[in-house]
Design a protein around this motif. Structure first.
Motif, short mmCIF file in Angstrom:
data_model
loop_
_atom_site.label_atom_id
_atom_site.label_comp_id
_atom_site.label_asym_id
_atom_site.label_seq_id
_atom_site.Cartn_x
_atom_site.Cartn_y
_atom_site.Cartn_z
N VAL A 552 0.85 -1.19 0.00
CA VAL A 552 0.00 0.00 0.00
C VAL A 552 0.89 1.24 0.00
CG1 VAL A 552 -1.86 1.21 1.19
CG2 VAL A 552 -1.74 -1.29 1.28
N ARG A 553 0.62 2.15 -0.89
CA ARG A 553 1.47 3.34 -1.02
C ARG A 553 1.15 4.39 0.04
NH1 ARG A 553 -1.59 7.36 -3.30
NH2 ARG A 553 -3.36 6.71 -4.59
N VAL A 554 0.04 4.24 0.76
CA VAL A 554 -0.33 5.20 1.79
C VAL A 554 0.15 4.68 3.14
CG1 VAL A 554 -2.21 6.48 2.86
CG2 VAL A 554 -2.38 5.79 0.45
N PRO A 555 1.04 5.37 3.81
CA PRO A 555 1.58 4.87 5.09
C PRO A 555 0.48 4.71 6.13
CG PRO A 555 2.88 6.72 4.25
CD PRO A 555 1.65 6.66 3.42
N GLY A 556 0.63 3.67 6.94
CA GLY A 556 -0.29 3.48 8.06
C GLY A 556 -1.69 3.07 7.68
N VAL A 557 -1.84 2.43 6.54
CA VAL A 557 -3.17 2.01 6.08
C VAL A 557 -3.13 0.53 5.71
CG1 VAL A 557 -4.92 2.27 4.28
CG2 VAL A 557 -3.84 4.29 5.27
N VAL A 579 -8.30 -4.61 -3.31
CA VAL A 579 -8.09 -3.25 -3.77
C VAL A 579 -6.61 -2.94 -3.65
CG1 VAL A 579 -8.63 -0.82 -3.41
CG2 VAL A 579 -10.40 -2.56 -3.06
N VAL A 580 -5.99 -2.60 -4.77
CA VAL A 580 -4.55 -2.33 -4.79
C VAL A 580 -4.34 -0.83 -4.88
CG1 VAL A 580 -2.37 -2.77 -5.97
CG2 VAL A 580 -4.15 -4.55 -5.92
N ILE A 581 -3.93 -0.24 -3.78
CA ILE A 581 -3.56 1.18 -3.77
C ILE A 581 -2.05 1.21 -3.59
CG2 ILE A 581 -3.95 3.42 -2.68
CD1 ILE A 581 -6.43 2.22 -3.97
N GLY A 582 -1.36 1.05 -4.68
CA GLY A 582 0.09 0.89 -4.66
C GLY A 582 0.48 -0.08 -5.75
N TYR A 583 0.90 -1.28 -5.37
CA TYR A 583 1.23 -2.27 -6.39
C TYR A 583 1.06 -3.67 -5.83
CZ TYR A 583 5.81 -2.59 -4.05
OH TYR A 583 6.82 -2.75 -3.14
N GLU A 584 0.99 -4.63 -6.74
CA GLU A 584 0.91 -6.05 -6.39
C GLU A 584 2.02 -6.79 -7.13
OE1 GLU A 584 -2.81 -7.74 -7.69
OE2 GLU A 584 -2.81 -6.58 -9.54
N ARG A 585 2.54 -7.85 -6.48
CA ARG A 585 3.61 -8.66 -7.07
C ARG A 585 3.18 -10.11 -7.07
NH1 ARG A 585 6.86 -5.90 -2.93
NH2 ARG A 585 6.51 -7.83 -1.80
#
Length: 691
Positions: A552-557, A579-585
Motif C-alpha cells: 500500500v502506497r499510503v503509510p499506516g493504512v 483493492v490495490v492502492i500501490g502495487y501487487e507482485r
C-alpha cells in the motif's frame, strides 16, 4: 467474625449452591423435558467437540472433517467427552455440563473464600459476599464454557501459592494452561515473581514456586506443539484472523490496543462506567476502593507481597491480552471472569481501610452493606439477562429441531454465526464460513468469510446445500449472492434481522466467475492462444502458489479484501479480490520466448474495509478513475497501459500484452502498479507446434 473462618466459608458455599440452583431452575424451565438448556452458542460448540471426543474422533467438529482447534481448549472438551461417555446424551448432555459448571462455581467460591481468609481475614467475609452476590461471577460459572473450569483452576493455583504447596501449584498451573490460553499469564507471572523475589521475607527460598511456574509454561508449550501437530498451526483456529494486529497496520494496531486498554483501565480500575458493566462493577466508588485496597495490601501484607504483586500483574496482562484481541466487553466480559473476584477482594480491603480511617473498625459491615445491596441488584439484572439468553437460544434450538427432516438430507449445512446449532443436526456436515470449526476453511491463511466464499468457488466439495444463518447475513449481507429461496424462518426470538432462517444455497454466481466473460477478453485470446496460468486473487491456494503480495502506497493504512456482484458478458457473477492502492507482485508460469497476453478482471467501484491509525472504518462505493494507468514491470522493464473502465458496472475485463523478448524464463516475476481492483488474472501464450 460471628461465624468464624470455616463457618463463613460454609455459609458462602451453601449460598453459592442456592444461587446456582436458582440458575438451574431457569435453565430447566427453558429447557427440554426437564433438562437444562445451553446458555450461549459457544457452549454448543464445546458440546459438539465433547461429543466428538466421546465418539473417538477428538478435535473433529464433524464426522469426516479434519482435526481443528476451534474450542480454544484441550482440557475442557476432553472433560465433556467423559460426561458424554458416562451416559449424558442428547438433551441430557447440557444438563450434565450445567451440573459440572455448578460444581466448578461452588468449588471456586470455596477456594476463593480460603484465599481471602489467608490474605486478609478481617475483610474476607465482605470480599466473599461481593463475589457471591456478583451476577457476573455466577453467569461465568454456569454458562457451560471453559471459563468455569479455568476459574476453579486459577483459584486453586492462588491458594496453593499462599499455602506454599508447590506441587499443587505446578499441577494447577499446568491444568490451567491446558484449559485456556490465559494459563500462560498465570504461569509466566508466577515464574517472574519467584525469580525477582527468590527468598520470602522470612529468608526461605521459593524455588518450588519457580518450578511450578515453569511447569505451567511447559504445559503451554505442549499446547502449542499439539496445535501444530494437529493442524499445522501454532495458534488455535478460534483466534485465526482475529485481533487488532491482523486487522490493522502497525500504528493502527498500537492505537487500537492503547484505546481498548485505556477503556478497560478507566472502566475497571477507576470504575468510570455507567453501562452494562455497572451491574457488576460499582461505578466510581468501586474503582476508588479497589485502588486504595490494592495499594494498602501491597504495602502492609509483607508475607504475601509477592503473591499480591502476582495478582496485580496478572490482571494487567489480562487487560492487555483482552485489549489486543479486541474482545473487551464481549459476552459480558467473560475473559475477565476469572480475575474479577480478586478485584472484589481489593475493593473489600479498600472498604476496610476507609472503615479504619473513620475509626469504625468494628463496623466494616455497615460500610460494606450499600455495596452488597448494589451487587444484589446487579445479580437480579444478570439473572434477567440470563433468562432472556435461555429463551432466545431455546427458540433457535426448537427451530433447528423442526428443520431437521429438511436439512439433514442436504448433507452440508452452511453457517456464518450460530454454528453450535449443528449439535442438533447430528447427521449433517457443518460448514462454518469464518472457518473457526471448519479446518478446511481456515488453513493457508483463509480466515475471513469473504475469502472463504472465494474458496468455495474452487472447492465445490465444501459447498453447503442449505444455509442456516441469521437473516441479516442472507438479506443485505455477505452471503446474499449465494442464498436462494428462504425455506423457513424463526421469528419468535430476535428482531432487527438477528432471527435465524434457513435458505437454499445458490452457487450460480460463483460458477459464472471461473473464466473471462467479456467479448473484449474472448476476442483478445482467440486464434490459437492457450491458457498457461491463472491467478484468482483472494483464493489462498492461488496466492500462495504465485507468491502473491501487495504494498500500500499510503503509510499506516491496511486494506482488506473486497467482494462485488454484477453482470459481465451477459452473466451475473460474484467475485472476490483485493483493492490495490500501490502495487501487487506475483509469479506466473510461462513458456520462455513467447508473447504473453494478460486478461485482468477489475472494476471501477467497490466496497472495502480500510483500517487506519485511528481505528477501522468502512469506505462505501470506492470509485476509481475511468482511465487509470497500470505500470507493469517485467524483469526491470516497465510499460504503462491505460485502462478503460466501465464506471457504471461492477466488473470490467481489460487486456494487455507482454512482448516475447521480455519473457526470458519459465517463471516470470510481475509487478503491477497503479490504483486498481484486482479480481483475477488469466495468462495466454500462442504456442508453436513444437511445444
Amino acid at each position: 467474625m460471628v461465624l468464624g473462618r470455616n463457618g463463613t466459608i460454609l455459609a458462602a458455599v451453601v449460598l453459592a449452591v442456592f444461587l446456582a440452583g436458582a440458575a438451574w431452575g431457569i435453565a430447566v424451565y427453558f429447557g427440554f423435558g426437564g433438562h437444562a438448556i445451553p446458555v450461549q452458542m459457544d457452549a454448543l460448540i464445546s458440546m459438539q467437540y465433547g461429543r466428538a471426543w466421546a465418539e473417538g474422533r477428538p478435535y473433529c467438529f464433524a464426522a469426516g472433517s479434519a482435526p481443528g482447534t476451534g474450542s480454544t481448549s484441550h482440557l475442557y472438551p476432553a472433560v465433556l467427552g467423559l460426561l458424554y461417555l458416562a451416559g449424558a446424551r442428547g438433551d441430557a448432555f447440557p444438563t450434565a455440563i450445567f451440573l459440572f459448571g455448578i460444581a466448578c462455581y461452588v468449588g471456586f467460591i470455596y477456594l476463593f473464600g480460603r484465599v481471602c481468609f489467608r490474605l486478609n481475614p478481617r475483610v474476607a467475609p465482605v470480599a466473599l459476599g461481593l463475589t457471591l452476590l456478583s451476577g457476573h461471577t455466577l453467569h461465568a460459572g454456569i454458562s457451560m464454557n471453559d471459563m468455569s473450569l479455568f476459574m476453579l483452576l486459577a483459584a486453586a493455583a492462588v491458594l496453593a501459592a499462599l499455602n506454599r504447596r508447590w506441587g499443587w501449584l505446578g499441577l494447577s498451573l499446568a491444568a490451567a494452561s491446558l484449559c485456556r490460553p490465559e494459563g500462560i499469564l498465570l504461569s509466566f507471572t508466577c515464574l517472574f515473581w519467584s525469580l525477582i523475589r527468590y527468598r520470602d521475607d522470612e529468608g526461605e527460598k521459593v524455588s518450588g514456586a519457580a518450578c511450578a511456574g515453569f511447569a505451567g509454561i511447559l504445559a503451554f508449550g505442549f499446547v502449542l506443539g499439539l496445535n501444530k501437530w494437529l493442524t499445522g498451526m501454532w495458534q488455535f483456529h478460534s483466534v485465526v484472523g482475529k485481533g487488532h494486529a491482523v486487522n490493522a497496520p502497525l500504528f493502527g494496531t498500537l492505537y487500537m490496543i492503547s484505546r481498548d486498554l485505556g477503556k478497560i483501565v478507566v472502566r475497571f480500575v477507576f470504575g468510570a462506567d455507567f453501562g452494562y458493566r455497572s451491574f457488576y462493577m460499582v461505578p466510581i466508588a468501586g474503582g476508588i476502593l479497589m485502588l486504595a485496597g490494592g495499594y494498602w495490601s501491597v504495602c502492609q501484607e509483607q508475607r504475601y507481597r509477592r503473591w499480591l504483586h502476582w495478582l496485580l500483574s496478572v490482571f494487567g496482562l489480562t487487560a492487555l491480552l483482552v485489549a489486543a484481541s479486541g474482545w473487551q466487553g464481549l459476552i459480558w466480559d467473560r475473559y475477565f471472569a476469572w480475575i474479577l473476584p480478586f478485584l472484589y477482594f481489593f475493593m473489600a480491603v479498600g472498604l476496610g481501610v476507609f472503615a479504619k480511617c473513620a475509626k469504625s473498625r468494628g463496623k466494616l459491615l455497615i460500610f460494606a452493606l450499600p455495596f452488597l445491596i448494589y451487587q444484589m441488584f446487579g445479580m437480579c439484572y444478570m439473572g434477567m439477562a440470563y433468562a432472556e439468553e435461555c429463551r432466545k437460544l431455546r427458540s433457535r434450538i426448537e427451530f433447528t429441531k423442526q428443520l431437521r427432516p429438511l436439512i439433514e438430507p442436504c448433507g452440508r449445512v452452511g453457517f456464518l454465526g450460530a454454528v453450535g446449532l449443528s449439535y442438533y443436526l447430528p447427521q449433517s456436515f457443518p460448514i462454518n464460513m469464518p472457518g473457526v470449526v471448519t479446518p478446511e476453511l481456515v488453513g493457508n491463511g483463509r480466515s475471513s468469510t469473504i475469502l472463504n466464499v472465494e474458496t468455495l468457488k474452487h472447492e465445490p466439495e465444501l459447498r453447503p446445500g442449505v444455509w442456516l444463518v441469521e437473516n441479516r447475513y442472507a438479506r443485505g449481507g455477505v452471503l446474499t449472492p449465494v442464498c436462494g429461496a428462504k425455506i423457513a424462518e424463526d421469528v419468535t426470538a430476535f428482531e432487527g434481522g438477528r432471527n435465524v432462517a434457513c435458505f437454499e444455497a445458490d452457487w450460480g454466481v460463483l460458477d459464472a466467475a471461473q473464466s473471462p466473460l467479456s467479448a473484449t477478453a474472448k476476442s483478445f485470446v482467440d486464434g490459437g492462444w492457450m491458457l498457461v496460468d491463472t491467478l484468482d486473487v483472494g483464493y489462498a491456494v492461488d496466492e500462495e502458489a504465485a507468491d502473491y503480495g501487495t504494498c500500500v502506497r499510503v503509510p499506516g493504512v491496511s486494506i482488506k479484501e473486497c467482494m462485488a456482484t454484477g453482470s459481465l458478458g451477459g452473466s451475473q457473477l460474484l467475485d472476490v479480490g483485493r483493492v490495490v492502492i500501490g502495487y501487487e507482485r506475483f509469479r506466473v508460469k510461462v513458456i520462455p520466448g513467447q508473447a504473453l497476453r494478460v486478461v485482468l478482471r477489475t472494476g471501477a467501484k467497490v466496497d472495502t474495509s480500510v483500517a487506519v491509525c485511528d481505528g477501522r472504518r468502512k469506505i462505501t462505493g470506492l470509485q476509481l478513475a475511468e482511465r487509470p494507468t497500470l505500470r507493469v514491470v517485467v524483469n526491470g522493464e516497465a510499460e504503462d497501459f491505460e485502462l478503460r473502465l466501465h464506471t457504471d458496472q461492477a466488473f470490467t475485463e481489460v487486456c494487455f500484452e507482454i512482448p516475447g523478448v521480455n519473457v526470458t524464463s519459465d517463471v516470470l516475476d510481475l509487478t503491477v502498479g497503479g490504483d486498481h481492483v484486482s479480481y483475477a488474472y488469466w495468462f495466454y501464450q500462442e504456442v508453436d507446434a513444437g511445444h
